[in-house]
Design an enzyme around this catalytic site. Structure first.
Site, PDB file in Angstrom:
ATOM      1  N   ASN A 159      28.953  29.290  30.681  1.00  0.00           N
ATOM      2  CA  ASN A 159      29.150  28.531  31.916  1.00  0.00           C
ATOM      3  C   ASN A 159      27.898  27.858  32.474  1.00  0.00           C
ATOM      4  O   ASN A 159      27.988  26.797  33.054  1.00  0.00           O
ATOM      5  CB  ASN A 159      29.824  29.413  32.978  1.00  0.00           C
ATOM      6  CG  ASN A 159      28.931  30.535  33.428  1.00  0.00           C
ATOM      7  OD1 ASN A 159      28.305  31.200  32.606  1.00  0.00           O
ATOM      8  ND2 ASN A 159      28.841  30.750  34.720  1.00  0.00           N
ATOM      9  N   GLU A 255      26.549  42.024  32.958  1.00  0.00           N
ATOM     10  CA  GLU A 255      26.894  41.146  34.095  1.00  0.00           C
ATOM     11  C   GLU A 255      28.228  40.504  33.758  1.00  0.00           C
ATOM     12  O   GLU A 255      28.293  39.660  32.865  1.00  0.00           O
ATOM     13  CB  GLU A 255      25.829  40.064  34.288  1.00  0.00           C
ATOM     14  CG  GLU A 255      24.444  40.565  34.612  1.00  0.00           C
ATOM     15  CD  GLU A 255      24.347  41.215  35.982  1.00  0.00           C
ATOM     16  OE1 GLU A 255      25.264  41.031  36.811  1.00  0.00           O
ATOM     17  OE2 GLU A 255      23.363  41.940  36.211  1.00  0.00           O
ATOM     18  N   CYS A 289      30.481  32.705  37.711  1.00  0.00           N
ATOM     19  CA  CYS A 289      30.997  34.051  37.944  1.00  0.00           C
ATOM     20  C   CYS A 289      31.178  34.257  39.443  1.00  0.00           C
ATOM     21  O   CYS A 289      32.048  34.993  39.880  1.00  0.00           O
ATOM     22  CB  CYS A 289      30.057  35.084  37.350  1.00  0.00           C
ATOM     23  SG  CYS A 289      28.365  34.866  37.858  1.00  0.00           S
TER      24      CYS A 289
END
Ligand code: NAD
Length: 481
Positions: A159, A255, A289
């Site tokens: 991303n 993460e 995220c």
């Protein structure tokens, strides 16, 4: 539509092993999500390639002084800032993120490098006197932070193609570690570019090696090779939990996904709140995220807030990622766009109301607002990693906190209220890694601690300073004075 290759070069990248650009018999195509063009290829590593990289890393003993590490990182930052246009073209070309987003990302990557350079100069050792209690002694305890004995495996998501890589690589360089990086096979060109920048800035090639390949073939080797001391992973929950099941007696930094709310109370300035809502939802094509994935709005102000969000969504320009007037480009690929379409349609079939968007053309997916959403709908129960704004209402702060905490995730949150008592309750009671008052959940600087709880993350946090702690072993010396 002009060819993307008129703007950016076709890049055929080999692996980076021991300083060589290793060409492999099999390669992976890198496809521009907007044009569908093949914009590059990268090597497809074998298990043998991974083992070679591990052996080279393990055999090397880094000797860079703090000054030298800092100088390399600052040099790389300066080179990157100079080459912003070229570097951001690579991100946009392989990911479909708009030029606005990719230029912003380059600035963030340069910040990570500069912060890493500063931290490299800072000795974070501590000194304790031992004569503090009746049975104390005249001694001192001194702590140092040493690089790991083994190799760090880093695995990154698609991303933020370069910034995710930077958040792994920079703390590793700053602490004199050795890293083998496997970037996302969807956006590998930015990672190779970033590695080359560091080599050009003077980084010994053994301290950072890069492999790309089919995770089904090479991922396990990256996780369980005996030289690996630490796995640092950013990506989805499913793979994060797979890694946790495989890693055995190794340190892990995971993460993972998020399902972050923007909570709008009835006293909020709705113009400001709706600005945050659209920025938090659509920047980076909603693929953060910490993007706003649920808007929880007090029922008294929901109608007016929704109206503003719809108007601002309609004004959000999207389309050709290379067109600098567009806020938003594509999502990562057509499959992702089809998934958003599906979960929005499913929510509508279950009683949600589509107010704008849900239009798809290939990997282009329009910013989308849906209200009358209920917590059990897939759209908000799972992470929707794209530019969708689902609006849900609550009656009071108790319900807002319950709804916010009612998913498996716990990454970040944004709060819109001016009431100190409510703000304090959110800060205390939300089960998340971050609470941002009057900011999007994604707000942070690259230095500060960042990461989630519950399914959103395990182990140390990220952010340059925390990552440095996770990448080092704390040793204590005690001395007789
Ligand atoms: P992903 O989990 O599909 O892939 C991440 C990486 O894992 C890729 O490099 C992939 O090749 C690799 N991988 C695939 N199979 C593997 C295996 N068996 N073992 C080890 N590695 C394997 O994630 P993605 O789709 O690239 O990224 C989106 C996800 O990342 C979202 O869920 C998002 O929330 C999350 N994310 C989290 C953070 C955070 O800091 N918490 C930041 C950004 C993105």
């Amino acid at each position: 539509m002009s060819s993307i290759l008129e703007i950016a070069d076709f890049r055929a990248e080999g692996l980076r092993i021991g300083g060589a650009k290793v060409r492999t018999a099999r390669t992976i195509d890198v496809i521009n999500p907007y044009s569908g063009e093949r914009v590059g290829t990268v090597g497809m590593a074998s298990v043998e390639d991974v083992r070679r990289a591990m052996d080279i890393a393990k055999a090397y003993v880094p000797t860079l002084s703090r000054y030298e590490r800092s100088a390399i990182l600052n040099r790389a930052a300066a080179l990157l800032r100079e080459r912003t246009d070229e570097a951001s073209n690579i991100i946009t070309t392989e990911s479909g993120l708009s030029k606005k987003d990719s230029i912003y990302e380059i600035g963030r990557v340069a910040d990570v490098l500069n912060f890493g350079a500063n931290e490299a100069l800072r000795d974070d050792g501590q000194v304790f006197s031992c004569d503090l209690t009746p049975h104390g002694k005249k001694r001192k305890v001194i702590t140092t932070r040493d690089p790991l004995l083994g190799v760090i495996t880093a695995i990154t998501p698609f991303n933020h193609p370069m910034n995710q890589v930077a958040h792994k690589v920079v703390p590793s360089v700053a602490t004199n570690n050795r890293m083998v990086l496997k970037p996302s096979e969807k956006v590998p060109l930015s990672a190779y570019y970033f590695a080359d920048l560091l080599y050009e800035a003077g980084l010994p090639v053994e301290m950072l090696q890069v492999v790309t390949g089919d995770p089904r073939e090479i991922a396990d080797e990256l996780l369980i090779h005996p030289h690996v001391d630490l796995i640092t992973f950013t990506g989805g929950v499913a793979i994060g939990k797979y890694i946790a099941s495989k890693a055995g007696y190794r340190r892990m930094v995971l993460e993972l996904g998020g399902n972050d709310p923007l909570i709008v109370m009835d006293d909020a300035d709705l113009d400001k709140a709706s600005d945050l809502a659209v920025q938090g939802s659509y920047k980076n094509s909603g693929q953060r995220c910490t993007a706003v994935k649920r808007m929880l709005v007090h029922e008294k102000v929901a109608a007016e807030f929704t109206e503003r969000v719809v108007a601002k969504t309609k004004a959000w320009r999207y389309g050709d990622p290379m067109d600098k007037t567009n806020e938003m480009g594509t999502v990562i690929d057509e499959a992702a766009a089809r998934h958003f379409e599906k979960v929005v349609n499913e929510a509508v079939a279950q009683g949600a109301r589509l107010l704008v968007g849900n239009a798809r053309e290939g990997a282009l997916y329009s910013p989308t607002v849906v209200d009358r959403v209920r917590p059990e709908m897939t759209l908000v129960r799972e992470e929707t990693f794209g530019p969708v704004s689902p609006i849900m209402t609550f009656k009071d702060i108790d319900e807002a906190i319950r709804m916010s905490n009612g998913t498996a995730f716990g990454l970040s949150s944004g709060i819109c209220t001016n009431r100190l008592d409510d703000a304090t309750r959110f800060a205390k009671e939300l089960q998340v890694g971050t609470v941002n008052l009057w900011e999007v959940p994604g707000y942070r600087i690259e230095l500060t601690p960042f990461g989630g709880i519950k399914d959103s993350g395990l182990g140390y946090k990220e952010g340059v300073q925390e990552a440095i702690k996770s990448f080092t072993n704390c040793k204590t010396f005690t001395l007789p004075w």
